[in-house]
Design a protein around this motif. Structure first.
Motif, PDB file in Angstrom:
ATOM      1  N   GLY A   1       8.369   2.963 -15.209  1.00 49.99           N
ATOM      2  CA  GLY A   1       8.619   3.895 -16.307  1.00 49.99           C
ATOM      3  C   GLY A   1       8.456   3.308 -17.691  1.00 49.99           C
ATOM      4  N   ARG A   2       7.955   2.089 -17.807  1.00 51.14           N
ATOM      5  CA  ARG A   2       7.981   1.430 -19.132  1.00 51.14           C
ATOM      6  C   ARG A   2       6.850   1.880 -20.046  1.00 51.14           C
ATOM      7  N   PHE A   3       5.588   1.783 -19.574  1.00 48.85           N
ATOM      8  CA  PHE A   3       4.504   2.321 -20.415  1.00 48.85           C
ATOM      9  C   PHE A   3       4.701   3.829 -20.591  1.00 48.85           C
TER      10      PHE A   3
ATOM     11  N   ALA B   1       8.066 -18.069  -8.051  1.00 45.55           N
ATOM     12  CA  ALA B   1       7.821 -17.707  -6.652  1.00 45.55           C
ATOM     13  C   ALA B   1       6.365 -17.284  -6.456  1.00 45.55           C
ATOM     14  N   LYS B   2       5.788 -16.623  -7.456  1.00 49.97           N
ATOM     15  CA  LYS B   2       4.369 -16.247  -7.339  1.00 49.97           C
ATOM     16  C   LYS B   2       3.487 -17.504  -7.356  1.00 49.97           C
ATOM     17  N   VAL B   3       3.885 -18.534  -8.108  1.00 48.23           N
ATOM     18  CA  VAL B   3       3.128 -19.798  -8.064  1.00 48.23           C
ATOM     19  C   VAL B   3       3.186 -20.360  -6.644  1.00 48.23           C
TER      20      VAL B   3
ATOM     21  N   ASP C   1       7.817  -5.313   9.274  1.00 47.42           N
ATOM     22  CA  ASP C   1       8.844  -5.838   8.368  1.00 47.42           C
ATOM     23  C   ASP C   1       8.561  -7.320   8.177  1.00 47.42           C
ATOM     24  N   ARG C   2       8.017  -7.656   7.030  1.00 48.28           N
ATOM     25  CA  ARG C   2       7.545  -9.016   6.766  1.00 48.28           C
ATOM     26  C   ARG C   2       8.677 -10.006   6.556  1.00 48.28           C
ATOM     27  N   ASP C   3       9.906  -9.535   6.472  1.00 48.97           N
ATOM     28  CA  ASP C   3      11.034 -10.460   6.346  1.00 48.97           C
ATOM     29  C   ASP C   3      11.467 -11.003   7.705  1.00 48.97           C
TER      30      ASP C   3
ATOM     31  N   ASP D   1      -3.055  -8.784  -0.338  1.00 47.79           N
ATOM     32  CA  ASP D   1      -1.595  -8.921  -0.238  1.00 47.79           C
ATOM     33  C   ASP D   1      -0.973  -8.767  -1.625  1.00 47.79           C
ATOM     34  N   VAL D   2       0.049  -7.908  -1.743  1.00 47.05           N
ATOM     35  CA  VAL D   2       0.723  -7.729  -3.045  1.00 47.05           C
ATOM     36  C   VAL D   2       2.136  -8.314  -3.052  1.00 47.05           C
ATOM     37  N   SER D   3       2.475  -9.113  -2.053  1.00 45.99           N
ATOM     38  CA  SER D   3       3.862  -9.585  -1.940  1.00 45.99           C
ATOM     39  C   SER D   3       4.286 -10.469  -3.115  1.00 45.99           C
ATOM     40  N   ARG D   4       5.581 -10.500  -3.343  1.00 42.04           N
ATOM     41  CA  ARG D   4       6.134 -11.425  -4.351  1.00 42.04           C
ATOM     42  C   ARG D   4       7.052 -12.457  -3.702  1.00 42.04           C
ATOM     43  N   HIS D   5       7.062 -12.531  -2.368  1.00 41.50           N
ATOM     44  CA  HIS D   5       8.007 -13.396  -1.659  1.00 41.50           C
ATOM     45  C   HIS D   5       7.283 -14.487  -0.877  1.00 41.50           C
TER      46      HIS D   5
ATOM     47  N   GLY E   1       0.795  -1.236   0.000  1.00 35.42           N
ATOM     48  CA  GLY E   1       0.000   0.000   0.000  1.00 35.42           C
ATOM     49  C   GLY E   1       0.817   1.270   0.000  1.00 35.42           C
ATOM     50  N   THR E   2       2.162   1.113  -0.023  1.00 38.82           N
ATOM     51  CA  THR E   2       2.994   2.320  -0.035  1.00 38.82           C
ATOM     52  C   THR E   2       3.459   2.690  -1.440  1.00 38.82           C
ATOM     53  N   GLN E   3       3.100   1.883  -2.434  1.00 36.64           N
ATOM     54  CA  GLN E   3       3.398   2.316  -3.809  1.00 36.64           C
ATOM     55  C   GLN E   3       2.437   1.709  -4.823  1.00 36.64           C
ATOM     56  N   PHE E   4       2.357   2.327  -5.929  1.00 38.09           N
ATOM     57  CA  PHE E   4       1.642   1.975  -7.155  1.00 38.09           C
ATOM     58  C   PHE E   4       0.338   1.212  -6.911  1.00 38.09           C
ATOM     59  N   LEU E   5       0.272  -0.096  -7.205  1.00 37.50           N
ATOM     60  CA  LEU E   5      -1.028  -0.784  -7.140  1.00 37.50           C
ATOM     61  C   LEU E   5      -1.585  -0.803  -5.723  1.00 37.50           C
ATOM     62  N   GLY E   6      -0.777  -1.205  -4.752  1.00 36.11           N
ATOM     63  CA  GLY E   6      -1.276  -1.271  -3.379  1.00 36.11           C
ATOM     64  C   GLY E   6      -1.790   0.086  -2.927  1.00 36.11           C
ATOM     65  N   ARG E   7      -1.075   1.127  -3.304  1.00 32.61           N
ATOM     66  CA  ARG E   7      -1.457   2.492  -2.927  1.00 32.61           C
ATOM     67  C   ARG E   7      -2.775   2.884  -3.628  1.00 32.61           C
TER      68      ARG E   7
ATOM     69  N   THR F   1      13.382 -15.693 -10.512  1.00 28.33           N
ATOM     70  CA  THR F   1      12.416 -16.666  -9.980  1.00 28.33           C
ATOM     71  C   THR F   1      11.037 -16.044  -9.734  1.00 28.33           C
ATOM     72  N   TYR F   2      10.831 -14.827 -10.229  1.00 22.86           N
ATOM     73  CA  TYR F   2       9.598 -14.078  -9.931  1.00 22.86           C
ATOM     74  C   TYR F   2       8.324 -14.899 -10.191  1.00 22.86           C
ATOM     75  N   GLY F   3       8.174 -15.436 -11.422  1.00 24.26           N
ATOM     76  CA  GLY F   3       6.948 -16.159 -11.775  1.00 24.26           C
ATOM     77  C   GLY F   3       6.786 -17.425 -10.948  1.00 24.26           C
TER      78      GLY F   3
ATOM     79  N   ALA G   1       3.310  -1.996   6.028  1.00 15.53           N
ATOM     80  CA  ALA G   1       4.528  -2.101   5.219  1.00 15.53           C
ATOM     81  C   ALA G   1       5.656  -1.479   6.036  1.00 15.53           C
ATOM     82  N   ARG G   2       6.858  -1.420   5.435  1.00 22.72           N
ATOM     83  CA  ARG G   2       7.977  -0.804   6.167  1.00 22.72           C
ATOM     84  C   ARG G   2       7.951   0.715   6.072  1.00 22.72           C
ATOM     85  N   GLY G   3       7.290   1.223   4.992  1.00 28.14           N
ATOM     86  CA  GLY G   3       7.355   2.666   4.759  1.00 28.14           C
ATOM     87  C   GLY G   3       8.618   3.048   3.998  1.00 28.14           C
ATOM     88  N   VAL G   4       9.205   2.088   3.269  1.00 34.45           N
ATOM     89  CA  VAL G   4      10.419   2.357   2.493  1.00 34.45           C
ATOM     90  C   VAL G   4      10.052   2.841   1.085  1.00 34.45           C
ATOM     91  N   ALA G   5       9.089   2.170   0.458  1.00 32.11           N
ATOM     92  CA  ALA G   5       8.748   2.480  -0.938  1.00 32.11           C
ATOM     93  C   ALA G   5       8.048   3.824  -1.076  1.00 32.11           C
TER      94      ALA G   5
END
Ligand SMILES: NC(=O)c1ccc[n+]([C@@H]2O[C@H](COP(=O)([O-])OP(=O)(O)OC[C@H]3O[C@@H](n4cnc5c(N)ncnc54)[C@H](OP(=O)(O)O)[C@@H]3O)[C@@H](O)[C@H]2O)c1
Length: 326
Positions: free
Chosen positions: A161-163, A133-135, A48-50, A68-72, A8-14, A129-131, A31-35
């Motif tokens: 910044g891609r689109f 790990a999401k599985v 800190d979810r780690d 939850d938007v985590s990738r880990h 929730g501190t960036q982009f989609l979650g926000r 391992t992104y994909g 969240a940590r409040g880093v992003a």
């Protein structure tokens, strides 16, 4: 509804937090409040979810639903164990990168084969391992959840910044280097439409696996509609895969890329997902023109990320293209 967003501190979650708050829900982001920061009107709890006991600050809190938007996998496993048994609805934001077959066009979420998951005990995913790990994350969540496999998410506040490269490039005008052929597929979703649909899914207690993405169009339509929406007087110079690779111009995203380009035939099915199940469950999307205009306005006003070829890299590539074709 008391909604907890893990993120929730960036982009989609926000964007989900912002929309849910505007709908009158009681929204907490952990969240940590880093992003970044959470939107106005949203409660923030630092976690800190780690850390093995990283969700301890949520003990004693009551929520009706979690997103939850985590990738880990480690973060997801711990959240499911700590919260899922006492929460009415669970949403996990996954990705179309979970799919094993990027070649076959028109696939649906309920039938498409998945990558083999990373091992259950994996803590962190990497770019490689992104994909997988999401599985593993999806499997850790179990039944009775809404799994939203997002496709390319675009729009204001996009950190990749891609689109944004394309509206920003059309804004500059002139001769534009464009990749591949006009009939290749492009498929994306505006972050605000995806956020709207995820909140709608929570409200309606939707469950099951869905692809969260808008309709597929051709690259020719995509470029023409963006350019027209921005009133750009540019011209397109289409260059093929062999030329792009000879110039070390990279695929998809990041520095020295032509964003949203993927080589064929390896990715012939990637941007052609069948989204009728999502549409049947309420997903609606705004026009590409609106997304292009709003994204450019945000990039100009906020100095938002624009990542791809630099102006000098593009000029050099155009010169090389024309030098070979007098
Ligand atoms: N962008 C795309 O085109 C695209 C495409 C397909 C799928 N997706 C999926 O869509 C989702 C995008 O989510 P997003 O835009 O909200 O951004 P994200 O980059 O996935 O954000 C991760 C969130 O988790 C928080 N976080 C990270 N590490 C943490 C930790 N150790 N403890 C607590 N919180 C932590 C971050 O906040 P802090 O750093 O402040 O802690 C941030 O709010 C992801 O699931 C992604 O896989 C994205």
């Amino acid at each position: 509804m008391r909604l907890l967003i893990l993120g929730g501190t960036q982009f989609l979650g926000r964007a989900i937090a912002s929309h849910a708050c505007a709908m009158g829900h009681d929204v907490t982001c952990a969240a940590r409040g880093v992003a970044g920061t959470v939107p106005d009107g949203v409660r923030f709890i630092r976690v800190d979810r780690d850390e093995p006991d990283g969700l301890a600050p949520l003990v004693g809190e009551e929520f009706d639903a979690v997103v939850d938007v985590s990738r880990h996998p480690g973060q997801v496993r711990r959240a499911v164990a700590a919260l899922k048994p006492r929460v009415g609805h669970w949403t996990f934001v996954s990705t179309v990168s979970v799919y094993a077959d990027n070649r076959t066009p028109g696939q649906r979420a309920d039938a498409a084969p998945l990558l083999a998951p990373t091992a259950l005990e994996v803590e962190q995913s990497t770019a490689e391992t992104y994909g997988a790990a999401k599985v593993a994350c999806e499997q850790a969540i179990g039944e009775n959840a809404f799994i939203c496999r997002a496709g390319l998410i675009v729009g204001p506040e996009d950190p990749t910044g891609r689109f944004t490269y394309w509206p920003a490039r059309f804004h500059r005008g002139g001769e534009v280097l464009v990749p591949g052929t006009p009939d290749e597929a492009v498929q994306l979703i505006d972050v605000r439409d995806l956020a709207w649909w995820i909140v709608h899914a929570v409200q309606t207690r939707l469950s099951g696996c869905f692809d969260g993405i808008g309709p597929s169009c051709t690259r020719g339509q995509f470029l023409a509609e963006c350019a027209e929406a921005l009133g750009s007087s540019c011209t397109f110079t289409w260059v093929d895969r062999a030329f792009l690779e000879s110039q070390d111009i990279r695929r998809w995203s990041g520095p020295r890329s032509l964003p949203l380009w993927l080589p064929l035939p390896e990715y012939a099915g990637f941007a052609t997902r069948d989204t009728s199940p999502a549409r049947d469950c309420g997903l609606t999307v705004r026009t590409l023109s609106q997304t292009a205009r709003d994204t450019l306005a945000w990039a100009l006003a906020a100095g938002g990320s624009v990542i791809g070829l630099t102006a000098d890299e593009e000029s050099a590539a155009l010169a090389a293209w024309h030098a070979d074709r007098p």
